[in-house]
Design a protein around this motif. Structure first.
Motif, PDB file in Angstrom:
ATOM      1  N   THR A 349       2.112  -4.804  -0.654  1.00 48.44           N
ATOM      2  CA  THR A 349       4.016  -4.569  -0.371  1.00 48.44           C
ATOM      3  C   THR A 349       4.042  -3.063   0.677  1.00 48.44           C
ATOM      4  O   THR A 349       2.851  -2.265   0.581  1.00 48.44           O
ATOM      5  N   SER A 350       5.299  -3.087   0.952  1.00 47.07           N
ATOM      6  CA  SER A 350       5.421  -1.946   1.936  1.00 47.07           C
ATOM      7  C   SER A 350       5.005  -0.181   0.626  1.00 47.07           C
ATOM      8  O   SER A 350       5.128   0.870   1.570  1.00 47.07           O
ATOM      9  N   ASN A 351       5.274  -0.181  -0.655  1.00 45.73           N
ATOM     10  CA  ASN A 351       4.617   0.610  -0.897  1.00 45.73           C
ATOM     11  C   ASN A 351       3.648   0.685  -2.294  1.00 45.73           C
ATOM     12  O   ASN A 351       3.452   1.440  -2.965  1.00 45.73           O
ATOM     13  N   ASP A 352       2.751   0.067  -1.751  1.00 43.10           N
ATOM     14  CA  ASP A 352       1.503   0.199  -1.988  1.00 43.10           C
ATOM     15  C   ASP A 352       0.997  -0.320  -3.584  1.00 43.10           C
ATOM     16  O   ASP A 352       0.190  -0.254  -3.415  1.00 43.10           O
ATOM     17  N   GLU A 353       2.617  -0.799  -4.146  1.00 44.23           N
ATOM     18  CA  GLU A 353       2.422  -1.306  -5.910  1.00 44.23           C
ATOM     19  C   GLU A 353       1.136  -2.648  -5.709  1.00 44.23           C
ATOM     20  O   GLU A 353       0.745  -2.394  -7.210  1.00 44.23           O
ATOM     21  N   TYR A 354       1.991  -3.594  -4.665  1.00 46.96           N
ATOM     22  CA  TYR A 354       1.284  -4.855  -5.550  1.00 46.96           C
ATOM     23  C   TYR A 354       0.713  -5.139  -4.120  1.00 46.96           C
ATOM     24  O   TYR A 354       0.485  -5.499  -2.892  1.00 46.96           O
ATOM     25  N   LEU A 355       0.004  -6.137  -4.315  1.00 48.72           N
ATOM     26  CA  LEU A 355      -1.332  -7.018  -3.019  1.00 48.72           C
ATOM     27  C   LEU A 355      -0.268  -8.760  -3.162  1.00 48.72           C
ATOM     28  O   LEU A 355      -0.766  -8.847  -4.254  1.00 48.72           O
ATOM     29  N   ILE A 356      -0.430  -8.522  -2.471  1.00 47.05           N
ATOM     30  CA  ILE A 356      -0.087 -10.408  -1.671  1.00 47.05           C
ATOM     31  C   ILE A 356      -1.306 -10.814  -1.634  1.00 47.05           C
ATOM     32  O   ILE A 356      -1.648 -11.202  -0.206  1.00 47.05           O
ATOM     33  N   SER A 357      -1.588 -12.174  -2.869  1.00 45.74           N
ATOM     34  CA  SER A 357      -2.336 -13.332  -1.798  1.00 45.74           C
ATOM     35  C   SER A 357      -2.537 -14.170  -1.851  1.00 45.74           C
ATOM     36  O   SER A 357      -1.069 -15.091  -2.665  1.00 45.74           O
ATOM     37  N   GLY A 358      -2.035 -15.294  -0.520  1.00 43.92           N
ATOM     38  CA  GLY A 358      -1.827 -17.008  -0.896  1.00 43.92           C
ATOM     39  C   GLY A 358      -3.005 -17.566  -1.745  1.00 43.92           C
ATOM     40  O   GLY A 358      -3.577 -17.189  -2.568  1.00 43.92           O
ATOM     41  N   SER A 359      -3.332 -18.748  -1.697  1.00 39.72           N
ATOM     42  CA  SER A 359      -4.116 -19.399  -2.613  1.00 39.72           C
ATOM     43  C   SER A 359      -3.865 -20.697  -2.733  1.00 39.72           C
ATOM     44  O   SER A 359      -2.712 -21.846  -1.414  1.00 39.72           O
ATOM     45  N   GLU A 360      -5.339 -21.578  -2.825  1.00 40.91           N
ATOM     46  CA  GLU A 360      -5.500 -23.303  -2.327  1.00 40.91           C
ATOM     47  C   GLU A 360      -4.026 -24.089  -2.838  1.00 40.91           C
ATOM     48  O   GLU A 360      -4.089 -25.078  -2.600  1.00 40.91           O
ATOM     49  N   CYS A 361      -4.505 -23.439  -4.445  1.00 39.41           N
ATOM     50  CA  CYS A 361      -3.643 -24.903  -5.520  1.00 39.41           C
ATOM     51  C   CYS A 361      -2.327 -24.341  -4.667  1.00 39.41           C
ATOM     52  O   CYS A 361      -1.220 -24.910  -6.000  1.00 39.41           O
ATOM     53  N   GLY A 362      -1.749 -23.696  -3.709  1.00 36.82           N
ATOM     54  CA  GLY A 362      -0.105 -23.649  -3.421  1.00 36.82           C
ATOM     55  C   GLY A 362       0.664 -22.813  -4.012  1.00 36.82           C
ATOM     56  O   GLY A 362       1.465 -22.050  -3.850  1.00 36.82           O
ATOM     57  N   ALA A 363      -0.211 -21.289  -4.513  1.00 33.68           N
ATOM     58  CA  ALA A 363       0.832 -20.766  -5.253  1.00 33.68           C
ATOM     59  C   ALA A 363       0.429 -19.372  -4.369  1.00 33.68           C
ATOM     60  O   ALA A 363      -0.115 -19.479  -3.498  1.00 33.68           O
ATOM     61  N   VAL A 364       1.253 -18.240  -5.122  1.00 34.71           N
ATOM     62  CA  VAL A 364       1.814 -16.952  -4.364  1.00 34.71           C
ATOM     63  C   VAL A 364       1.370 -16.414  -5.645  1.00 34.71           C
ATOM     64  O   VAL A 364       2.159 -16.255  -6.347  1.00 34.71           O
ATOM     65  N   ALA A 365      -0.387 -15.472  -5.150  1.00 35.00           N
ATOM     66  CA  ALA A 365      -0.705 -14.195  -6.872  1.00 35.00           C
ATOM     67  C   ALA A 365       0.020 -13.211  -6.274  1.00 35.00           C
ATOM     68  O   ALA A 365      -0.419 -12.597  -5.318  1.00 35.00           O
ATOM     69  N   ILE A 366       0.050 -12.210  -6.801  1.00 37.10           N
ATOM     70  CA  ILE A 366       0.423 -11.245  -6.711  1.00 37.10           C
ATOM     71  C   ILE A 366       0.432  -9.869  -7.849  1.00 37.10           C
ATOM     72  O   ILE A 366       0.264 -10.456  -9.288  1.00 37.10           O
ATOM     73  N   TYR A 367      -0.649  -9.140  -7.544  1.00 31.59           N
ATOM     74  CA  TYR A 367      -1.359  -8.851  -8.247  1.00 31.59           C
ATOM     75  C   TYR A 367      -0.796  -7.076  -8.010  1.00 31.59           C
ATOM     76  O   TYR A 367      -1.152  -6.420  -7.527  1.00 31.59           O
ATOM     77  N   PRO A 368      -0.981  -6.337  -9.801  1.00 37.59           N
ATOM     78  CA  PRO A 368      -0.593  -4.639  -9.740  1.00 37.59           C
ATOM     79  C   PRO A 368      -1.905  -3.921  -8.768  1.00 37.59           C
ATOM     80  O   PRO A 368      -3.499  -4.284  -9.502  1.00 37.59           O
ATOM     81  N   VAL A 369      -1.761  -3.044  -8.083  1.00 41.54           N
ATOM     82  CA  VAL A 369      -3.189  -2.363  -7.546  1.00 41.54           C
ATOM     83  C   VAL A 369      -2.735  -1.359  -8.168  1.00 41.54           C
ATOM     84  O   VAL A 369      -1.885   0.107  -8.633  1.00 41.54           O
ATOM     85  N   ASN A 370      -4.226  -0.666  -8.679  1.00 44.81           N
ATOM     86  CA  ASN A 370      -4.387   0.459  -9.404  1.00 44.81           C
ATOM     87  C   ASN A 370      -4.586   1.856  -8.392  1.00 44.81           C
ATOM     88  O   ASN A 370      -5.247   1.716  -7.355  1.00 44.81           O
ATOM     89  N   SER A 371      -3.634   2.404  -8.976  1.00 45.81           N
ATOM     90  CA  SER A 371      -3.384   3.718  -8.130  1.00 45.81           C
ATOM     91  C   SER A 371      -4.859   4.485  -8.476  1.00 45.81           C
ATOM     92  O   SER A 371      -5.239   5.729  -8.046  1.00 45.81           O
ATOM     93  N   ASN A 372      -5.611   4.071 -10.029  1.00 48.86           N
ATOM     94  CA  ASN A 372      -6.456   5.318  -9.834  1.00 48.86           C
ATOM     95  C   ASN A 372      -7.897   4.040  -9.581  1.00 48.86           C
ATOM     96  O   ASN A 372      -8.710   4.860 -10.473  1.00 48.86           O
ATOM     97  N   GLY A 373      -8.007   4.309  -8.547  1.00 53.84           N
ATOM     98  CA  GLY A 373      -9.119   3.690  -8.574  1.00 53.84           C
ATOM     99  C   GLY A 373     -10.396   3.831  -8.651  1.00 53.84           C
ATOM    100  O   GLY A 373     -11.607   3.588  -8.859  1.00 53.84           O
ATOM    101  N   ASN A 374     -10.904   5.664  -8.493  1.00 55.41           N
ATOM    102  CA  ASN A 374     -11.972   6.243  -7.954  1.00 55.41           C
ATOM    103  C   ASN A 374     -12.435   6.510  -9.245  1.00 55.41           C
ATOM    104  O   ASN A 374     -13.696   6.969  -9.870  1.00 55.41           O
TER     105      ASN A 374
END
Length: 435
Positions: A349-374
């Motif tokens: 997303t434009s604010n980098d808070e979420y990652l959007i992913s398609g899926s074979e099951c027909g869903a749209v998955a939305i994951y929160p992005v960890n800003s402290n990945g290091n």
């Protein structure tokens, strides 16, 4: 003394409890603020394509419009935040009872704007949710397309549409819908196209690109990436990148505009530094079907055929000259989507808070992005608070997030069931179609 000590202890305990409550309230407030931008509600459908899958969806660089490519060999331009006035909303039937106990039905004819803008009883709200309004169609592009459309892009000024018809790259005027140029030379179907100097898939925000807007790139099943110059009369490619050992699935311009990044089914992501002529290879091991840059250019998300989206720090041209080691994966996302047989896309997303992913099951998955990945363990599987949006009946192959910073809550998904859905956050659901 003991009484004083007890009072001090009690006071300390109460202070600790109040601080804990304040911290919890602050965390809840942050979660609430974050959820304001969480796309979660279907608000419109892109209707107009013929039977068959809609393979690809993209936003224009300004975020005002979106484009779709489908099996019907057309590309269509839409305004995703406007209702098509020609679309007829479902008829509402109301029942009234007279003083004598007799009941009668009344049919209320409403325009699309009235139907989707008015307040309805709870029993009719569910009916409205089942009938999404049609987004406003703007233009249709069919000239030169004799095969299904699998890849599209638009330049940064939203004047040129790039598309591919099997092995041929096409450039079309986005306003007049007139075909401008053609390029050919690939030995396999073109899988991805982009405007390297700036486009809907570019990541050159506030940076000076070393590549002009008229330089296009095409990635193909023939394991090559070819660069084309729209300013030249020559139909020969400027450059051919043939280092991949299998189909190339995606190509994008890196942050700063001085590196080209590609992904391949051979499990590798390659960064080509245009200034130093160096190539840095990230071995993901698993076949990579697509990847996306975060909008600040510091992270890459790669969707792989083992069903996992991997996030790690990107190799920019500035660091490419200093390191050849693989970057550490700091986040793996897998719980809310499936990707084992189909190519599915991912996008920030434009604010980098979420990652959007398609899926074979027909869903749209939305994951929160960890800003402290290091600070995370490299093998951590982070899937907390993943959201699943369900509307499609077939595999969701393509997703796009609005690039405008003021619209992090707007996304579009396309599916093999022939539908494309516009999603918005709950807070923007009632107003985004009437802006």
């Amino acid at each position: 003394i003991s009484i004083n000590q007890a009072c001090v202890s009690c006071h300390a305990h109460e202070s600790s409890r109040m601080m804990s409550m304040a911290a919890q309230a602050h965390a809840a407030a942050n979660d609430s603020d974050s959820n304001i931008n969480l796309p979660s509600v279907p608000v419109a459908e892109l209707r107009g394509h013929g039977d068959g899958p809609i393979h690809i969806v993209r936003f224009t660089a300004d975020g005002k419009y979106c484009i779709t490519g489908a099996n019907d060999r057309t590309v269509r331009l839409w305004n995703p935040t406007r209702i098509d006035p020609a679309y007829r909303a479902p008829v509402i039937t109301t029942k009234t009872t007279s003083n004598h106990g007799a009941s009668s039905s009344h049919i209320i004819g409403l325009s699309s704007q009235e139907y989707y803008g008015r307040q309805l009883p709870h029993s009719q709200q569910q009916q409205r949710q089942q009938h999404l309004p049609s987004a406003l169609p703007m233009q249709t592009y069919s000239d030169g397309h004799i095969h299904p459309i699998y890849c599209i892009d638009a330049n940064s000024s939203s004047t040129v549409l790039l598309s591919a018809s099997d092995k041929t790259l096409l450039a079309t005027d986005l306003v007049t819908a007139q075909l401008k140029q053609k390029w050919w030379g690939h030995m396999g179907r073109i899988e991805y196209v982009t405007c390297l100097g700036g486009g809907s898939g570019a990541n050159n925000t506030n940076e000076t690109s070393t590549v002009g807007e008229e330089i296009y790139a095409s990635a193909s099943y023939d394991s090559t990436v070819r660069l084309w110059d729209a300013r030249s009369r020559s139909k020969e490619p400027l450059m051919i990148l043939d280092q991949a050992k299998d189909a190339v699935t995606c190509v994008r311009m890196g942050k700063g505009g001085d590196a080209i990044v590609t992904s391949s089914v051979d499990g590798k992501i390659r960064t080509f530094d245009l200034r130093t002529a160096q190539m840095i290879t990230e071995d993901i091991v698993h076949p990579v079907t697509s990847f996306s840059f975060s909008n600040d250019g510091t992270s890459i998300a790669a969707s792989c055929l083992d069903g996992i989206v991997r996030l790690w720090e990107s190799n920019t041209a500035a660091t490419a000259a200093r390191t050849t080691s693989r970057k550490r994966v700091f986040q793996k996302l897998y719980s809310a989507h499936k990707s084992n047989n189909y190519k599915v896309e991912c996008a920030f997303t434009s604010n980098d808070e979420y990652l959007i992913s398609g899926s074979e099951c027909g869903a749209v998955a939305i994951y929160p992005v960890n800003s402290n990945g290091n600070n995370m363990d490299a093998t951590a599987m982070v899937n907390a608070n993943a959201t699943t949006l369900k509307r499609h009946a077939g595999p969701t192959c393509s997703v796009a997030a609005c690039p405008r910073t003021s619209r992090p809550w707007l996304i579009v998904s396309a599916s093999y069931d022939g539908s494309a859905i516009v999603w918005a956050s709950q807070s923007q659901h009632d107003c985004c179609l009437f802006e």
